[in-house]
Write a protein that holds these residues in place. Structure first.
Motif, short mmCIF file in Angstrom:
data_model
loop_
_atom_site.label_atom_id
_atom_site.label_comp_id
_atom_site.label_asym_id
_atom_site.label_seq_id
_atom_site.Cartn_x
_atom_site.Cartn_y
_atom_site.Cartn_z
N UNK A 1 0.84 -1.21 0.00
CA UNK A 1 0.00 0.00 0.00
C UNK A 1 0.87 1.26 0.00
N UNK A 2 0.53 2.19 -0.87
CA UNK A 2 1.30 3.43 -0.96
C UNK A 2 0.96 4.32 0.23
N UNK A 3 1.98 4.74 0.98
CA UNK A 3 1.74 5.57 2.16
C UNK A 3 2.17 7.01 1.95
N UNK A 4 3.06 7.25 0.98
CA UNK A 4 3.56 8.61 0.76
C UNK A 4 2.85 9.28 -0.41
N UNK A 5 2.53 10.55 -0.25
CA UNK A 5 1.88 11.34 -1.28
C UNK A 5 2.92 12.09 -2.08
N UNK A 6 2.79 12.06 -3.41
CA UNK A 6 3.71 12.79 -4.27
C UNK A 6 3.32 14.27 -4.24
N UNK A 7 4.16 15.08 -3.60
CA UNK A 7 3.87 16.51 -3.45
C UNK A 7 4.56 17.36 -4.51
N UNK A 8 5.38 16.72 -5.34
CA UNK A 8 6.20 17.46 -6.30
C UNK A 8 5.60 17.55 -7.70
N UNK A 9 4.49 16.86 -7.92
CA UNK A 9 3.88 16.90 -9.26
C UNK A 9 2.38 16.68 -9.14
N UNK A 10 1.66 17.00 -10.22
CA UNK A 10 0.23 16.78 -10.26
C UNK A 10 -0.58 17.95 -9.71
N UNK A 11 -1.89 17.73 -9.57
CA UNK A 11 -2.81 18.76 -9.11
C UNK A 11 -2.50 19.17 -7.67
N UNK A 12 -2.36 20.48 -7.47
CA UNK A 12 -1.96 20.98 -6.15
C UNK A 12 -3.04 20.75 -5.10
N UNK A 13 -4.29 21.08 -5.42
CA UNK A 13 -5.37 20.90 -4.45
C UNK A 13 -5.51 19.43 -4.06
N UNK A 14 -5.43 18.56 -5.06
CA UNK A 14 -5.55 17.12 -4.78
C UNK A 14 -4.42 16.65 -3.87
N UNK A 15 -3.20 17.13 -4.16
CA UNK A 15 -2.05 16.74 -3.34
C UNK A 15 -2.20 17.23 -1.91
N UNK A 16 -2.64 18.49 -1.77
CA UNK A 16 -2.82 19.06 -0.43
C UNK A 16 -3.91 18.33 0.35
N UNK A 17 -5.03 18.06 -0.33
CA UNK A 17 -6.14 17.39 0.33
C UNK A 17 -5.76 15.96 0.71
N UNK A 18 -5.12 15.26 -0.23
CA UNK A 18 -4.69 13.88 0.04
C UNK A 18 -3.72 13.83 1.21
N UNK A 19 -2.83 14.80 1.24
CA UNK A 19 -1.84 14.86 2.31
C UNK A 19 -2.46 15.32 3.63
N UNK A 20 -3.36 16.30 3.53
CA UNK A 20 -3.86 16.93 4.75
C UNK A 20 -4.96 16.14 5.45
N UNK A 21 -5.76 15.38 4.70
CA UNK A 21 -6.88 14.69 5.33
C UNK A 21 -6.45 13.78 6.49
N UNK A 22 -5.43 12.93 6.29
CA UNK A 22 -5.00 12.13 7.44
C UNK A 22 -4.42 12.97 8.58
N UNK A 23 -3.75 14.09 8.24
CA UNK A 23 -3.18 14.94 9.28
C UNK A 23 -4.29 15.64 10.06
N UNK A 24 -5.27 16.18 9.33
CA UNK A 24 -6.39 16.83 9.99
C UNK A 24 -7.16 15.81 10.82
N UNK A 25 -7.34 14.61 10.26
CA UNK A 25 -8.02 13.55 11.01
C UNK A 25 -7.23 13.21 12.27
N UNK A 26 -5.90 13.19 12.15
CA UNK A 26 -5.05 12.94 13.31
C UNK A 26 -5.22 14.06 14.33
#
Length: 455
Positions: free
Chosen positions: A1-26
């Protein structure tokens, strides 16, 4: 299972949301962690809430002292990881954790030895409140290492783009705390009734399990953290870099806690009930700032990694996107606290004479939630660029103003509400000024990089 989010490419909002949701949930899990304690302790009575609230300020002080390791560690790990240097990222993480162990042992010893004068600072008159506060502080101080180290684990893991693992581990800790709190506070099964002591022991055991799970993850991670060698000594250059970036955050954190203690002493002049109201109010208000902290951590990792990879325009767009999201969240939490204060506060303390005081607190602080959210986010963005001094200065100056404002407003017809207004107004000032400073910083940053590219 992929645990790390690619923050260096792709859609910015998607990257931020994907990264932030577990942190906000935490963050919400941490909020639930604290609220669980407060709900069960509130069932014992407002005096017990006051005891835990006073002692808890010294536990918060440990968070302030360790802030330079979390902030400096996270930023340096993210910069190194973004630049592709995983060996150096591992060294930064190891040094931050090693230093955390040393500081936690020193802090814990001081708290245990001087617990009586520390609690005496608040000038409580109720002997039972004093006794409970000293007990809670002694137990938490003896095992403060987990409160020190676990946030550092979270920070350096998040810096690599992995926000899922901290979320899962925090979930386990919350479940354990949820189960043990009522059992140890009120005495269920083979547990005796322990009251405030039970709340402290339940928290410590949950933190210990979280600590063990982080150790297991570190050993299994093959990309960064299994490269750490804890038998190696502290590295002067690494610690220096961590300290340079993170120390303003520690100064800010320590000052903030010191100011909070002073405000607490002012509030105590209205009695133990007023302290209980503030303690519960802070827990409810954490709906706002815990989410902001989580999103700021994701934004910090996003900006820091892209800065390390020299994708400067992408890092700037990341902040703008995050600011829009946090503004919406701040407005939402303002509406909740302003329009629904009574049913929310009564969940924690249902004493008829206390609820009106809690309603006033939530409404007054509710108006500043938007500004507090953007302040926290912008401070995270500043630190991602290694600029931790501006947000620290703004925070120290305007948080310090709470003391004279609280004294002056408290002597007016506003009374205790004047203290709440001093806190709320300072948050408004900090949010506005910090955003203005960041805009000025980015303009200067863009100009310098444009000139550099033309050479």
């Amino acid at each position: 299972m992929k645990t790390r989010t690619d923050l260096l490419s792709g859609n910015i909002l998607k990257a931020l949301v994907t990264m932030s949701l577990p942190i906000v949930a935490t963050s919400f899990l941490q909020m639930a962690y604290n609220m669980t304690d407060m709900i069960w302790i509130g069932k014992v009575g407002s005096d017990s809430v006051a005891a835990v609230g006073a002692a808890g300020m010294f536990v918060n002080l440990s968070n302030g002292i360790g802030a330079f390791l979390r902030v400096g560690g996270q930023v340096n790990v993210a910069h190194s990881y973004g630049a592709g240097d995983t060996d150096k990222a591992a060294r930064y993480a190891r040094n931050a954790l090693q230093m955390g162990v040393i500081l936690s042992m020193i802090f814990g010893l001081i708290v245990c030895v001087f617990r009586k004068p520390f609690i005496g600072f608040f000038k409580f008159t109720n002997a039972e409140v004093i006794k409970d506060a000293e007990t809670y502080l002694f137990v938490m101080g003896a095992f403060i290492i987990f409160n020190f180290i676990n946030p550092i684990f979270t920070a350096v893991i998040t810096a690599t783009g992995n926000s899922k693992t901290p979320f899962k581990i925090s979930t386990v800790g919350l479940v354990i705390n949820l189960i043990l709190d009522p059992m140890m506070i009120f005495g269920v099964g083979f547990f005796p009734k322990m009251g405030v002591l039970g709340a402290a022991l339940a928290t410590i055991f949950a933190q210990f399990i979280v600590f063990l799970l982080y150790i297991i993850y570190m050993k299994k991670d093959e990309q960064v953290f299994n490269k750490m060698r804890f038998r190696n000594p502290l590295e002067k250059d690494i610690i220096s870099s961590i300290t340079k970036i993170g120390m303003p955050a520690t100064i800010q954190g320590v000052m903030f806690t010191g100011i909070s203690m002073t405000i607490g002493r002012i509030i105590a002049s209205w009695g133990e009930t007023a302290i209980a109201v503030q303690k519960v109010g802070i827990q409810v208000e954490s709906i706002s700032y815990m989410a902001a902290d989580g999103f700021a951590a994701a934004t910090n990792s996003f900006i820091a990694q892209n800065y390390g990879a020299r994708q400067l325009e992408r890092s700037k767009k990341g902040y703008i996107t995050a600011l829009k999201v946090m503004s919406c969240w701040g407005i939402l939490t303002t509406c909740v606290l302003v329009f629904l204060p009574a049913p929310i506060f009564s969940v924690f303390i249902d004493e008829a004479d206390v609820i009106p005081l809690g309603v006033d607190y939530l409404r007054i602080l509710g108006y500043s939630q938007l500004f507090m959210c953007i302040e926290i986010l912008t401070a995270g963005a500043f630190s991602a660029y290694g600029k931790t001094l501006p947000p620290s200065i703004v925070s120290i100056v305007f948080t310090s103003l709470r003391i004279p404002m609280a004294i002056i407003f408290g002597k007016t017809a506003l009374g205790l509400n004047g203290v709440w207004f001093s806190i709320s107004l300072s948050s408004v000032f900090k949010g506005v000024i910090l955003v203005v400073l960041f805009i000025m910083f980015m303009k200067k940053f863009d100009k310098e990089n444009t000139q550099l590219n033309q050479i």
